[in-house]
Design a protein around this motif. Sequence first.
Motif, PDB file in Angstrom:
ATOM      1  N   THR A   1       0.547  -1.129   0.204  1.00  0.00           N
ATOM      2  CA  THR A   1       0.197  -0.197   0.121  1.00  0.00           C
ATOM      3  C   THR A   1       0.858   0.505  -0.114  1.00  0.00           C
ATOM      4  N   VAL A   2      -0.178   2.568  -1.094  1.00  0.00           N
ATOM      5  CA  VAL A   2       0.710   3.614   0.073  1.00  0.00           C
ATOM      6  C   VAL A   2      -0.325   4.422   0.476  1.00  0.00           C
ATOM      7  N   VAL A   3      -0.127   4.912   1.533  1.00  0.00           N
ATOM      8  CA  VAL A   3      -0.525   5.394   2.702  1.00  0.00           C
ATOM      9  C   VAL A   3      -0.501   7.417   2.577  1.00  0.00           C
ATOM     10  N   LEU A   4      -1.650   7.915   2.367  1.00  0.00           N
ATOM     11  CA  LEU A   4      -0.830   8.657   2.627  1.00  0.00           C
ATOM     12  C   LEU A   4      -1.895   9.384   3.835  1.00  0.00           C
TER      13      LEU A   4
ATOM     14  N   PRO B   1      -8.732   0.743  -4.939  1.00  0.00           N
ATOM     15  CA  PRO B   1     -10.432   1.277  -5.317  1.00  0.00           C
ATOM     16  C   PRO B   1     -11.101  -0.041  -5.459  1.00  0.00           C
ATOM     17  N   THR B   2     -12.358   0.232  -5.225  1.00  0.00           N
ATOM     18  CA  THR B   2     -12.858  -0.449  -5.467  1.00  0.00           C
ATOM     19  C   THR B   2     -13.637  -0.550  -6.176  1.00  0.00           C
ATOM     20  N   ALA B   3     -14.854  -1.225  -6.813  1.00  0.00           N
ATOM     21  CA  ALA B   3     -15.639  -1.561  -7.031  1.00  0.00           C
ATOM     22  C   ALA B   3     -16.622  -1.129  -7.547  1.00  0.00           C
ATOM     23  N   LEU B   4     -17.213  -0.125  -6.136  1.00  0.00           N
ATOM     24  CA  LEU B   4     -18.282   0.941  -5.419  1.00  0.00           C
ATOM     25  C   LEU B   4     -18.565   1.772  -6.031  1.00  0.00           C
TER      26      LEU B   4
ATOM     27  N   PHE C   1     -12.561   4.451  -2.170  1.00  0.00           N
ATOM     28  CA  PHE C   1     -11.433   3.783  -2.030  1.00  0.00           C
ATOM     29  C   PHE C   1     -11.818   3.363  -1.589  1.00  0.00           C
ATOM     30  N   GLN C   2     -10.693   1.953  -0.786  1.00  0.00           N
ATOM     31  CA  GLN C   2     -10.553   1.397   0.313  1.00  0.00           C
ATOM     32  C   GLN C   2      -9.640   2.115   0.981  1.00  0.00           C
ATOM     33  N   GLY C   3      -9.995   3.003   2.486  1.00  0.00           N
ATOM     34  CA  GLY C   3      -8.900   3.245   2.880  1.00  0.00           C
ATOM     35  C   GLY C   3      -8.304   3.229   3.634  1.00  0.00           C
ATOM     36  N   GLY C   4      -8.759   2.122   4.451  1.00  0.00           N
ATOM     37  CA  GLY C   4      -7.928   1.550   5.599  1.00  0.00           C
ATOM     38  C   GLY C   4      -8.780   0.605   6.157  1.00  0.00           C
TER      39      GLY C   4
ATOM     40  N   ILE D   1     -12.945   9.742  -2.654  1.00  0.00           N
ATOM     41  CA  ILE D   1     -13.753   9.676  -1.159  1.00  0.00           C
ATOM     42  C   ILE D   1     -13.061   7.696  -1.014  1.00  0.00           C
ATOM     43  N   PHE D   2     -13.128   8.088   0.536  1.00  0.00           N
ATOM     44  CA  PHE D   2     -12.582   6.752   0.894  1.00  0.00           C
ATOM     45  C   PHE D   2     -12.958   6.372   2.162  1.00  0.00           C
ATOM     46  N   ALA D   3     -13.629   4.868   1.831  1.00  0.00           N
ATOM     47  CA  ALA D   3     -14.419   4.562   3.314  1.00  0.00           C
ATOM     48  C   ALA D   3     -13.198   3.654   3.989  1.00  0.00           C
ATOM     49  N   GLY D   4     -13.178   4.534   5.026  1.00  0.00           N
ATOM     50  CA  GLY D   4     -11.817   3.721   6.209  1.00  0.00           C
ATOM     51  C   GLY D   4     -11.135   4.490   6.233  1.00  0.00           C
ATOM     52  N   TYR D   5     -10.539   4.888   7.448  1.00  0.00           N
ATOM     53  CA  TYR D   5      -9.295   4.655   8.121  1.00  0.00           C
ATOM     54  C   TYR D   5      -8.233   3.697   7.711  1.00  0.00           C
ATOM     55  N   ALA D   6      -6.924   5.100   7.859  1.00  0.00           N
ATOM     56  CA  ALA D   6      -5.547   3.855   8.394  1.00  0.00           C
ATOM     57  C   ALA D   6      -5.169   4.336  10.011  1.00  0.00           C
TER      58      ALA D   6
END
Length: 188
Positions: free
Chosen positions: A27-30, A47-50, A70-73, A124-129
Amino acid sequence: MSSELSLGAGRLLLASAELMDPNFVDTVVLLLDVNDEGALGVVLNRPTALPVSEVLGEWGEVVEEPEVLFQGGPVATDGALAVALAAPGGEDAAGFRPVWDRVGLLDLDTPRELVDGTVDRLRIFAGYAGWGAGQLEAEIAEGSWYVVPGQVDDVFGGDARDLRRQVLRRQPGDLALHATRPQDPELN
Protein backbone atom coordinates in the motif's frame (compact mmCIF):
# COMPACT_ATOMS: atom_id res chain seq x y z
CA MET A 1 17.43 6.16 4.81
CA SER A 2 13.99 7.60 4.07
CA SER A 3 12.58 6.69 7.47
CA GLU A 4 14.51 9.68 8.83
CA LEU A 5 12.07 11.98 7.03
CA SER A 6 9.81 13.60 9.60
CA LEU A 7 6.24 12.42 9.84
CA GLY A 8 3.48 14.85 9.03
CA ALA A 9 0.53 15.58 6.79
CA GLY A 10 1.40 15.11 3.13
CA ARG A 11 3.99 12.41 3.74
CA LEU A 12 3.47 9.02 2.14
CA LEU A 13 4.01 5.68 3.82
CA LEU A 14 5.09 2.98 1.39
CA ALA A 15 4.70 -0.56 2.69
CA SER A 16 8.00 -2.41 2.67
CA ALA A 17 8.35 -6.07 1.69
CA GLU A 18 8.54 -6.89 5.42
CA LEU A 19 5.01 -5.62 6.10
CA MET A 20 2.77 -8.69 6.04
CA ASP A 21 -0.46 -7.24 7.49
CA PRO A 22 -3.01 -7.98 4.70
CA ASN A 23 -4.59 -4.56 5.30
CA PHE A 24 -1.38 -2.89 4.17
CA VAL A 25 0.58 -5.19 1.82
CA ASP A 26 1.92 -3.09 -1.10
CA THR A 27 0.00 0.00 0.00
CA VAL A 28 0.67 3.71 -0.25
CA VAL A 29 -0.80 5.65 2.68
CA LEU A 30 -1.23 9.43 2.66
CA LEU A 31 -0.78 10.83 6.16
CA LEU A 32 -3.49 13.39 6.96
CA ASP A 33 -2.74 14.05 10.62
CA VAL A 34 0.15 13.23 12.92
CA ASN A 35 0.30 14.40 16.53
CA ASP A 36 1.27 13.19 20.02
CA GLU A 37 -1.77 10.92 20.15
CA GLY A 38 -0.99 9.06 16.92
CA ALA A 39 -1.45 9.26 13.17
CA LEU A 40 -4.26 9.05 10.66
CA GLY A 41 -4.13 8.47 6.92
CA VAL A 42 -5.82 6.86 3.94
CA VAL A 43 -4.67 4.08 1.62
CA LEU A 44 -4.39 5.65 -1.84
CA ASN A 45 -4.06 2.55 -4.01
CA ARG A 46 -7.06 0.37 -3.18
CA PRO A 47 -9.96 1.33 -5.45
CA THR A 48 -13.15 -0.68 -4.93
CA ALA A 49 -15.71 -1.59 -7.59
CA LEU A 50 -18.42 0.46 -5.85
CA PRO A 51 -19.37 3.68 -7.67
CA VAL A 52 -19.46 6.73 -5.39
CA SER A 53 -22.83 7.69 -6.91
CA GLU A 54 -24.42 4.49 -5.54
CA VAL A 55 -23.46 5.40 -1.99
CA LEU A 56 -23.19 9.19 -1.92
CA GLY A 57 -25.44 10.28 -4.79
CA GLU A 58 -24.42 13.58 -6.36
CA TRP A 59 -20.85 13.40 -4.98
CA GLY A 60 -20.28 10.75 -7.67
CA GLU A 61 -20.46 13.56 -10.25
CA VAL A 62 -17.46 15.42 -8.84
CA VAL A 63 -14.96 12.72 -7.83
CA GLU A 64 -11.87 11.93 -9.87
CA GLU A 65 -11.84 8.93 -12.18
CA PRO A 66 -12.20 6.14 -11.46
CA GLU A 67 -15.46 7.34 -9.90
CA VAL A 68 -15.42 4.66 -7.20
CA LEU A 69 -14.94 4.54 -3.46
CA PHE A 70 -11.43 3.73 -2.35
CA GLN A 71 -10.72 1.43 0.61
CA GLY A 72 -9.03 3.97 2.87
CA GLY A 73 -8.05 1.52 5.58
CA PRO A 74 -9.34 -0.99 8.09
CA VAL A 75 -10.75 1.52 10.62
CA ALA A 76 -14.38 2.78 10.43
CA THR A 77 -15.06 1.30 7.00
CA ASP A 78 -18.72 2.27 7.24
CA GLY A 79 -17.71 5.96 7.20
CA ALA A 80 -16.30 8.09 4.40
CA LEU A 81 -13.41 10.54 4.30
CA ALA A 82 -13.32 12.95 1.37
CA VAL A 83 -9.87 14.20 0.40
CA ALA A 84 -10.03 17.25 -1.85
CA LEU A 85 -7.75 19.65 -3.67
CA ALA A 86 -9.03 23.17 -3.09
CA ALA A 87 -9.28 25.44 -6.09
CA PRO A 88 -6.85 28.38 -5.78
CA GLY A 89 -8.43 30.59 -3.13
CA GLY A 90 -10.84 27.85 -2.05
CA GLU A 91 -8.91 26.86 1.07
CA ASP A 92 -11.37 28.80 3.28
CA ALA A 93 -14.50 27.37 1.63
CA ALA A 94 -17.36 25.91 3.65
CA GLY A 95 -16.69 22.37 4.80
CA PHE A 96 -13.02 22.34 3.75
CA ARG A 97 -10.22 21.79 6.28
CA PRO A 98 -6.71 22.29 4.85
CA VAL A 99 -4.25 19.53 5.68
CA TRP A 100 -1.23 20.00 3.40
CA ASP A 101 -0.66 22.51 0.61
CA ARG A 102 -4.12 22.87 -1.05
CA VAL A 103 -5.07 19.29 -0.10
CA GLY A 104 -7.54 18.88 2.72
CA LEU A 105 -10.58 17.10 4.07
CA LEU A 106 -14.03 17.98 2.79
CA ASP A 107 -17.07 17.51 5.02
CA LEU A 108 -19.56 15.54 2.90
CA ASP A 109 -22.43 17.01 4.93
CA THR A 110 -21.67 20.39 3.35
CA PRO A 111 -24.36 21.30 0.81
CA ARG A 112 -22.98 20.54 -2.64
CA GLU A 113 -23.85 24.02 -3.95
CA LEU A 114 -21.49 25.55 -1.36
CA VAL A 115 -18.67 23.33 -2.61
CA ASP A 116 -19.13 23.95 -6.36
CA GLY A 117 -16.20 25.96 -7.70
CA THR A 118 -14.12 25.64 -4.52
CA VAL A 119 -12.71 22.16 -5.14
CA ASP A 120 -10.63 21.12 -8.16
CA ARG A 121 -10.29 17.41 -7.37
CA LEU A 122 -11.98 14.97 -4.99
CA ARG A 123 -11.54 11.37 -3.93
CA ILE A 124 -13.64 9.55 -1.34
CA PHE A 125 -12.32 6.81 0.95
CA ALA A 126 -14.29 4.24 2.95
CA GLY A 127 -12.46 3.95 6.25
CA TYR A 128 -8.99 5.06 7.21
CA ALA A 129 -5.69 3.86 8.65
CA GLY A 130 -4.90 4.85 12.22
CA TRP A 131 -2.05 4.38 14.67
CA GLY A 132 -1.89 5.09 18.39
CA ALA A 133 0.82 7.15 20.09
CA GLY A 134 4.26 5.84 19.07
CA GLN A 135 2.84 2.90 17.09
CA LEU A 136 3.67 4.22 13.61
CA GLU A 137 7.15 5.32 14.68
CA ALA A 138 7.77 1.80 16.00
CA GLU A 139 6.59 0.24 12.71
CA ILE A 140 8.91 2.56 10.77
CA ALA A 141 11.84 1.71 13.06
CA GLU A 142 11.27 -2.02 12.47
CA GLY A 143 11.37 -1.46 8.69
CA SER A 144 7.68 -1.88 7.83
CA TRP A 145 7.29 1.51 6.12
CA TYR A 146 9.32 3.87 3.95
CA VAL A 147 8.46 7.54 4.51
CA VAL A 148 8.63 9.79 1.44
CA PRO A 149 7.26 13.18 0.40
CA GLY A 150 3.87 13.12 -1.30
CA GLN A 151 2.72 14.92 -4.43
CA VAL A 152 -0.80 16.05 -5.30
CA ASP A 153 -0.96 13.63 -8.25
CA ASP A 154 -0.27 10.73 -5.87
CA VAL A 155 -3.61 11.45 -4.22
CA PHE A 156 -5.72 12.02 -7.33
CA GLY A 157 -3.81 10.32 -10.17
CA GLY A 158 -5.44 7.87 -12.55
CA ASP A 159 -3.68 4.52 -12.15
CA ALA A 160 -3.90 3.93 -8.39
CA ARG A 161 -2.95 0.24 -8.65
CA ASP A 162 0.55 1.12 -9.94
CA LEU A 163 1.01 4.03 -7.53
CA ARG A 164 3.46 2.31 -5.15
CA ARG A 165 5.83 1.45 -7.99
CA GLN A 166 5.54 4.99 -9.45
CA VAL A 167 6.34 6.63 -6.12
CA LEU A 168 9.28 4.28 -5.46
CA ARG A 169 10.75 4.96 -8.93
CA ARG A 170 11.11 8.68 -8.27
CA GLN A 171 12.94 8.23 -4.94
CA PRO A 172 16.68 8.83 -4.66
CA GLY A 173 19.25 6.11 -4.06
CA ASP A 174 18.53 2.52 -3.13
CA LEU A 175 14.86 3.12 -2.41
CA ALA A 176 14.12 3.39 -6.14
CA LEU A 177 15.41 -0.17 -6.60
CA HIS A 178 12.45 -1.49 -4.59
CA ALA A 179 10.20 -0.51 -7.52
CA THR A 180 11.58 -3.47 -9.47
CA ARG A 181 11.09 -6.00 -6.67
CA PRO A 182 8.81 -8.84 -7.77
CA GLN A 183 5.66 -9.44 -5.72
CA ASP A 184 7.02 -12.84 -4.72
CA PRO A 185 10.84 -12.86 -4.51
CA GLU A 186 10.76 -16.69 -4.65
CA LEU A 187 9.68 -16.39 -8.30
CA ASN A 188 12.73 -14.31 -9.22
